[in-house]
Design an enzyme around this catalytic site. Structure first.
Site, PDB file in Angstrom:
ATOM      1  N   GLU A  34       0.816  -1.223   0.000  1.00 28.18           N
ATOM      2  CA  GLU A  34       0.000   0.000   0.000  1.00 28.18           C
ATOM      3  C   GLU A  34       0.844   1.265   0.000  1.00 28.18           C
ATOM      4  O   GLU A  34       1.098   1.851  -1.040  1.00 28.18           O
ATOM      5  CB  GLU A  34      -0.952  -0.005   1.203  1.00 28.18           C
ATOM      6  CG  GLU A  34      -1.999   1.083   1.122  1.00 28.18           C
ATOM      7  CD  GLU A  34      -2.979   0.998   2.287  1.00 28.18           C
ATOM      8  OE1 GLU A  34      -3.635   2.018   2.551  1.00 28.18           O
ATOM      9  OE2 GLU A  34      -3.073  -0.061   2.928  1.00 28.18           O
ATOM     10  N   ILE A 182      -5.724   3.436  21.781  1.00 26.30           N
ATOM     11  CA  ILE A 182      -6.500   3.864  20.611  1.00 26.30           C
ATOM     12  C   ILE A 182      -7.839   4.441  21.047  1.00 26.30           C
ATOM     13  O   ILE A 182      -8.259   5.516  20.586  1.00 26.30           O
ATOM     14  CB  ILE A 182      -6.712   2.690  19.631  1.00 26.30           C
ATOM     15  CG1 ILE A 182      -5.379   2.248  19.029  1.00 26.30           C
ATOM     16  CG2 ILE A 182      -7.690   3.069  18.522  1.00 26.30           C
ATOM     17  CD1 ILE A 182      -5.455   0.957  18.228  1.00 26.30           C
ATOM     18  N   HIS A 441      15.073  23.559  36.791  1.00 26.23           N
ATOM     19  CA  HIS A 441      13.870  24.184  37.345  1.00 26.23           C
ATOM     20  C   HIS A 441      13.599  25.490  36.589  1.00 26.23           C
ATOM     21  O   HIS A 441      14.527  26.236  36.317  1.00 26.23           O
ATOM     22  CB  HIS A 441      14.075  24.489  38.831  1.00 26.23           C
ATOM     23  CG  HIS A 441      12.940  25.242  39.452  1.00 26.23           C
ATOM     24  ND1 HIS A 441      11.762  24.629  39.837  1.00 26.23           N
ATOM     25  CD2 HIS A 441      12.787  26.565  39.725  1.00 26.23           C
ATOM     26  CE1 HIS A 441      10.945  25.543  40.346  1.00 26.23           C
ATOM     27  NE2 HIS A 441      11.551  26.730  40.286  1.00 26.23           N
TER      28      HIS A 441
END
Length: 462
Positions: A34, A182, A441
């Site tokens: 694909e 998901i 910091h």
């Protein structure tokens, strides 16, 4: 068409494997049916993060007044958000094309199938067919959305993650089945844009693989953002005969019917091992996965498997690491097996989740005596300044030797912070060494140092 290495599948397992093989001097080919980059780059990790970023920007604008900024009432253009996501994915896929050319890897478009005798049959998308021969054949065919028997996906009303990324219009209401990464990521995305979202989770806690304290914090955060959540519940059936969906949900107190426009099935992934020649070649599988050893040799010499089709965590970075380990071993380099207990997991909803190693429950079950330190972002200066005070860092140490057994974080940007813990665990760092490693910091990351200090009774800001 003879190669040293042939890789079937070009996802984050396959394309990384091919590049490393080429770097090691092997003539390499990659077969893809694909798009280069596989699911991760085209339909998974990358485009979903693009969608989530759009949701975060929308959320920021909606809360601009909290930062002293006046903004006109924003409007989310759903089609434009989807278009941006697809553009990001396309750009990444083109980047993989460049990497293939740069590394002199032959890209063969088509569907690959392993055959006996070190061969791969490729059926081209244009109907052509060719046969490749390779000394080493690495199967990296990945996974797809798991389809539950009572929740058949039609791609329109009952969908998987792939369709959820390119819906033609934003649904007014959605039921998300499953609360893993998901499920909660899409729930956050759609809910932030204004869709009424209900999550249905079979287990007692959402994000069930995470530490229970993380699950409870995410539950509070998602409910605060308007998402309805049903745990210890299961979807029994979906009626799509009307204009929307009628979802029958079995709960501890009985059956309930939920009505919505779309049902998203987010019940995990299943390996793509069908019709790729495993049976004909004699490669063994077990419980839907290819059987491999610690260096990804299958049961047939010269054939290997990596990524979602083998037994490790189904994560992009795991597939990449497995591929590199596999080809480096083939090349004769000294390689250590992957430590699957030091793999970070990340979930990109808001607040984000990141974790690695033992949960508290798992560490106790393994027989460890524990020292646990927890530092909430509600007392972090950077978190307060950023307006992101939800969440915490939790570190789990072995009380006897000071070994860092696990880390569990929920909050803004924690997916960027977890790498520190992975490296610390790889180097076998102790709790005291973490406390004495000076953190900058103000940052979110100093919460790691503070959590380590909390475990040993030395925390300053609590």
């Amino acid at each position: 068409m003879n190669y040293d290495v042939i890789v079937i599948g070009s996802g984050p397992g396959g394309y990384v494997t091919a590049i490393r093989a080429s770097q090691l001097g092997m003539k390499t080919a990659i077969v893809e049916r694909e798009s280069l980059g596989g699911i991760c780059l085209n339909w998974g990790c990358i485009p979903t993060k693009a969608l989530i970023k759009s949701a975060q920007v929308f959320e920021y604008i909606n809360h601009a007044a909290e930062y002293g900024i006046e903004a006109a009432e924003p409007k989310a253009d759903f089609a434009a958000i989807v278009k941006r996501s697809r553009g990001v994915a396309d750009g990444m896929s083109k980047g993989i094309q460049f990497l293939m050319k740069k590394n002199k890897i032959d890209v063969i478009m088509g569907t690959g199938k392993v055959k006996p005798g070190q061969k791969v049959e490729v059926k081209g998308n244009d109907g052509t067919q060719q046969e490749l021969t390779g000394k080493h054949i690495i199967i990296a065919t990945g996974g797809r959305s798991r389809e539950l028997p009572n929740l058949k996906q039609d791609g329109k009303k009952v969908i998987g993650y792939r369709q959820a990324m390119v819906l033609p219009e934003q649904p007014k209401s959605m039921v998300v089945v499953g609360s893993g990464a998901i499920g909660v990521e899409f729930a956050y995305f759609y809910a932030t844009l204004g869709t009424k979202v209900t999550i249905v989770e079979f287990m007692e806690n959402i994000v069930p693989v995470e530490d229970e304290e993380v699950s409870k914090q995410l539950l509070r955060s998602l409910k605060k953002s308007g998402i309805e959540i049903m745990t210890s519940s299961s979807v029994e059936s979906v009626d799509t005969s009307g204009s929307g969906c009628k979802v029958q949900v079995k709960t501890a107190t009985g059956m309930q019917t939920l009505e919505c426009d779309i049902v998203l099935s987010a019940a995990g992934v299943v390996a793509n091992i069908e019709n790729i020649g495993l049976e004909e070649t004699g490669i063994k599988t077990d419980k839907g996965k290819v059987v491999v050893d610690e260096f990804y040799n299958t049961t047939v010499k010269g054939y290997y498997a990596i990524g979602d089709i083998v037994g490790g965590q189904a994560l992009a970075h795991v597939a990449s690491a497995e591929g590199i380990t596999c080809v480096e071993k083939i090349a004769g380099l000294h390689v250590d097996p992957i430590d699957y207990n030091n793999i970070p997991g990340c979930t990109y909803c808001s607040p984000e989740i990141a974790s690695v190693g033992y949960t508290e429950k798992a560490a106790k079950a393994a027989g460890y005596e524990l020292k646990i330190g927890k530092f909430p972002f509600s007392v972090s200066g950077k978190a307060s300044a950023a307006g992101a005070k939800d969440g915490f860092v939790k570190l789990i140490f072995d009380a006897k030797y000071g070994e860092l057994l696990g880390a569990h974080m929920i909050g803004a940007n924690v997916t960027e912070m977890i790498a520190e813990i992975v490296v610390a665990r790889k180097l076998e760092t102790t709790g005291h060494e973490m406390i004495k490693s000076v953190h900058p910091h103000p940052t979110m990351s100093e919460a790691i140092m503070e959590a380590a200090a909390a475990a040993y009774g030395e925390v300053i800001h609590l």
